[in-house]
Enzyme design. Sequence first.
Site, PDB file in Angstrom:
ATOM      1  N   GLY A 353       0.892  -1.174   0.000  1.00 51.03           N
ATOM      2  CA  GLY A 353       0.000   0.000   0.000  1.00 51.03           C
ATOM      3  C   GLY A 353       0.929   1.223   0.000  1.00 51.03           C
ATOM      4  O   GLY A 353       1.523   1.555   0.950  1.00 51.03           O
ATOM      5  N   THR A 354       1.159   1.941  -0.857  1.00 48.38           N
ATOM      6  CA  THR A 354       2.364   2.719  -1.076  1.00 48.38           C
ATOM      7  C   THR A 354       2.091   3.932  -1.968  1.00 48.38           C
ATOM      8  O   THR A 354       1.256   3.857  -2.842  1.00 48.38           O
ATOM      9  CB  THR A 354       3.416   1.819  -1.774  1.00 48.38           C
TER      10      THR A 354
END
Length: 534
Positions: A353-354
């Site tokens: 998740g970035t």
Amino acid sequence: MLQRAAKPLVFDTPYPTHRRPTLARNVVATSQPLAAQAGLRMLLAGGNAVDAALATAITLTVVEPISNGIGSDAFAIVWDGRQLHGLNASGRSPAAWTPDYFKRQKAVPTRGWNSVSVPGCVSAWAELSQRFGKLPFGRLFEAAIEYAANGFPVSPFVAARWELQVAELRVQPGFAEAFMPDGRAPRAGEIFRFPDQAETLEKIAATRGEAFYRGELAQKIEAHARANGGAMTRQDLAAHVNDWPGTISLRYRDLTVHEIPPNSQGIVCLMALGILSHFDLADCPVDSADSVHLQIEAVKLAFADAYRYVADPRAMDPAPARLLDADYLKSRAALIDLKRAQNFGHGAPPKGGTVYLTAADASGMMVSMIQSNFMGFGSGVVVPGTGISLQNRGAGFGLAPGHPNQVAPHKRPFHTIIPGFVTRDGEPLMSFGLMGGSMQPQGHTQLMVRMADYGQGPQGAIDGPRFRVVQGMEVNFEREWPKTTLDELAHRGHKIVELPEGYMDFGCSQIAHRLDDGYLCASDPRRDSLAVGF
């Protein structure tokens, strides 16, 4: 090794897109428009690319909380006008995390306090600003504090991902109170306010991060961990330090690709490119079964080694340079059968998740930066009264005895986030990245193949359809791939996994490509991304 002459930059976009690249002397691009414009404000105020990148990164913790937060980790590659610098601001495990700490579990948890390693992104903000920035540190927080305190309209992609995560994370301590106003996720266009986060950002700005690692915020983090079965202490936070390991690199065609060294997975991209350098991909039509098959098999070979060997560098054997040994990569390339997909094991290298953002300015400074909570909102844990949502990077550890990535105290886990950078003949050419877990190194590989082998421009390379190796023989493909290509790949033994409706995990890329005067800045239409400049 096959080498090809440099080709002129291509502006055509051969795939359906709603985007055109931005051309300017000062540029910023990231996955959320308000954050990109926060960075642009710094450039307009006389700041440099690092100031712009940091304002963007800080604002992303507010406007894209589905991917990152104040409790994230971060990596960055900076071209300062003369040389490259690589920053590793990933955190280490708590002192209490011995193998025995997890002895009753089959794996390190993916949610909750026992998935949280020490967050590093606040230290990245402070150290990058001190070393390279021009503007006062507090100035970088203005937009983020404004949006957190007064609210911002939630963008469409963020709203969709927010809704998908609440069912699982609502039970985590502090999550519902922070991210479910009125008992649900905010919808696209609704105003979300988070005054607790605004106050915390003010404290971080005023103390250059000291409040987070050694002060009031550290005390609150420790207290929340203790109350909810976690092991994090103020001593763990105070012990955090960043590293400046430089970059590891590999020449591919006429370009040199740079990544952050392990514990980052950036080496996967370099290994895959090193394997592909033994094939003349340009002789295979773009998006053809032959071209895609070779890329998939190279990525699988690289991941097989990475999952066996990559860890905190203090625990790695062999060293990263051995995994990039030219003869070793040639031997791995020889394992590929053009007509048959395989499930490769790891090799035996020679002993011895970035959110992603890029910014570049008229002085020549370029920044490639990435920060992440991992798995969307990360651990799901939010420290009450602070707006600090915490990553779950501890889930990157394994429990297998003797494995280099086995959990241990004060150790960095295998890490997925990777900024990228490209030089040509020692000169800076491109800062680039692609967010999305294990998609990142294979996305880097696909972008480089499109540009270096097929002459596609940055926007065209971003727009092109992507594949994602899942595990074993399983591969996901975006729906835009030609049916003839997919049919032939299935015939060769690739297991094409049907995508669920709304699947969005093929990553999101941003590229700043240097021109003779200024930059071409391209942004990914798969998300709410924006490239801006002047």
